[in-house]
Write an enzyme that holds these catalytic residues in place. Structure first.
Site, short mmCIF file in Angstrom:
data_model
loop_
_atom_site.label_atom_id
_atom_site.label_comp_id
_atom_site.label_asym_id
_atom_site.label_seq_id
_atom_site.Cartn_x
_atom_site.Cartn_y
_atom_site.Cartn_z
N GLU A 327 0.84 -1.20 0.00
CA GLU A 327 0.00 0.00 0.00
C GLU A 327 0.88 1.25 0.00
OE1 GLU A 327 -4.03 -1.10 2.43
OE2 GLU A 327 -2.37 -0.31 3.61
N CYS A 328 0.64 2.16 -0.92
CA CYS A 328 1.30 3.45 -0.97
C CYS A 328 2.82 3.28 -0.88
CB CYS A 328 0.76 4.39 0.10
SG CYS A 328 1.09 6.13 -0.23
#
Length: 437
Positions: A327-328
């Site tokens: 994520e990210c």
């Protein structure tokens, strides 16, 4: 479940000092012998770690845009056994999005109404005196259904300034719960995503103890405790199910942003969380069913991550047969390269073709709704997910298959759709929950 009494600490806008007030209040109430349950309203994954340090009890997010009533009820149940709840708002009290989400627009006022918590408004009165009362009165009257406990005046310049400001509040019929003198040492360290991480603070416990002493000297804690209220009982529901049984989770100063309700739900439903540190060049546990790389600040540690040969080799070995998700910041670490602010490109894990850059900062912020084109850990193709995106990186290359159709809070398409290659998936948004089918 009957909720303990609580309060919402909010403000007219960001930057008014509500986080330092929140931390000082949590610690002061804890020092008085209360069991204090902290919460955060809105999509923030940094503040809950500070709340935990102050209250000694894990903090959880409420989010009316992303969360359905069942999930909100499950999160409210985390207050069981507490004497008092204290929520911290995001942005201004009534700030949210334009299009309704699963239960609302994502405002702190909605959280306060849902929980029955009166609002304590922290107002920065710098550069004004009696005029601050007009702001307070407007917030008090904007939604008459929202209980309003009073205001804490922050950054008061002098005794005369306080007298004038209190006179305005008295005229407006607004209760003053405290008055905090201006002090430059009360500001928490920040960087581009807001506060630094709690684990990075050089002496966090001492800082929080200082905030508590400052509040005890300048705020009526008895009046604040007396103002706490609770709303109607909420039905408790399980938190989100784990995406695998044994989850290797990256956890260090580079990669650490995961919503607390997810990890709590995963553990409660039998998953084993196996933490490891990419910065320490640790490989994920070879017995893990899934490797999960959360968000964080990989751009600050790009050279160390690039040199972490054991970490990268372990990721690659796992990805040959089992899923890896990022994520990210974790998504960026799975890519081919990351360009730092000085324009230097660092080699990442290479499990995806993604190349991202901080040399040309691009602000990416907002809620995200994603409909998966193919499966990702914990979700089948076609599932709809709710999340939030907040970063300053730009995509230089993204040659892989897109992961999902992604939209902002108003339903507008978002170009950064995430990607997949083999057993590896990644998104720029941080997962909050999946929608019920």
């Amino acid at each position: 479940m009957t909720n303990p009494p609580g309060l919402m600490i909010s403000a007219p806008a960001s930057g008014t000092g509500k986080t330092t007030v929140m931390l000082g209040l949590l610690r002061a109430l804890r020092d008085d012998g209360l069991t204090v349950q902290p919460f955060k309203s809105g999509p923030d994954y940094i503040d809950p770690a500070f709340h935990l340090a102050a209250a000694g009890r894990p903090s959880f997010n409420f989010d009316s845009w992303a969360m359905d009533p069942q999930l909100l009820g499950g999160i409210a149940a985390k207050a069981e056994g507490a004497d008092i709840c204290v929520g911290e708002g995001s942005m201004g009290l009534f700030d949210g999005v334009a299009t309704r989400g699963q239960t609302g627009f994502g405002t702190s006022a909605e959280t306060a109404l849902k929980m029955g918590w009166p609002v304590v408004l922290v107002i920065d009165v710098g550069g004004q005196a009696q005029s601050a009362a007009a702001t307070a009165l407007g917030f008090k009257m904007y939604n008459p259904d929202l209980p309003f406990a009073g205001v804490i005046l922050n950054r008061v310049a002098s005794p005369r300034h306080e007298r004038l400001t209190r006179a305005g509040m008295d005229k407006a019929g607004v209760k003053v719960l405290g008055s905090l003198p201006r002090r430059g040492d009360l500001k928490l360290p920040e960087r581009h995503l807001g506060l630094i991480q709690a684990v990075e603070h050089p002496d966090l416990d001492a800082a929080i103890a200082g905030y508590a002493d400052f509040l005890r000297e300048n705020v009526d804690l008895d009046a604040i405790r007396a103002a706490a209220r609770s709303g109607p009982a909420m039905e408790a529901h399980p938190l989100p199910a784990p995406p695998a049984q044994r989850i290797a989770l990256a956890r260090d100063a580079a990669l650490s942003f995961t919503y607390p309700h997810l990890l709590d739900g995963w553990r409660a439903q039998g998953a084993e969380i196996l933490p490891f540190s990419p910065l320490a060049d640790e490989a994920p546990d070879t017995g893990a069913d899934l490797v999960w790389l959360p968000g964080g600040y990989p751009e600050l540690h790009a050279g160390t991550l690039a040199a972490a040969a054991t970490f990268k080799a372990g990721l690659r070995k796992h990805a040959e047969t089992k899923p890896v998700h990022g994520e990210c910041g974790g998504y960026m670490a799975l890519g081919a390269g990351l360009v730092d602010k000085d324009g230097v490109q660092h080699e990442m894990a290479g499990l995806l073709g993604l190349v991202t850059s901080y040399a040309k900062r691009k602000f990416n912020l907002g809620y995200r709704r994603a409909v998966l084109d193919g499966p990702m850990p914990g979700f089948a193709a076609g599932a709809a997910l709710r999340g939030h995106e907040f970063h300053y990186s730009s995509i230089v290359e993204q040659p892989d298959t897109g992961l999902a159709q992604v939209f902002d809070a108003d339903g507008n398409p978002v170009a950064q759709t995430g990607s997949r290659r083999g057993h590896v998936t990644g998104t720029f948004f941080h997962l909050i929950t999946g929608e019920a089918s």
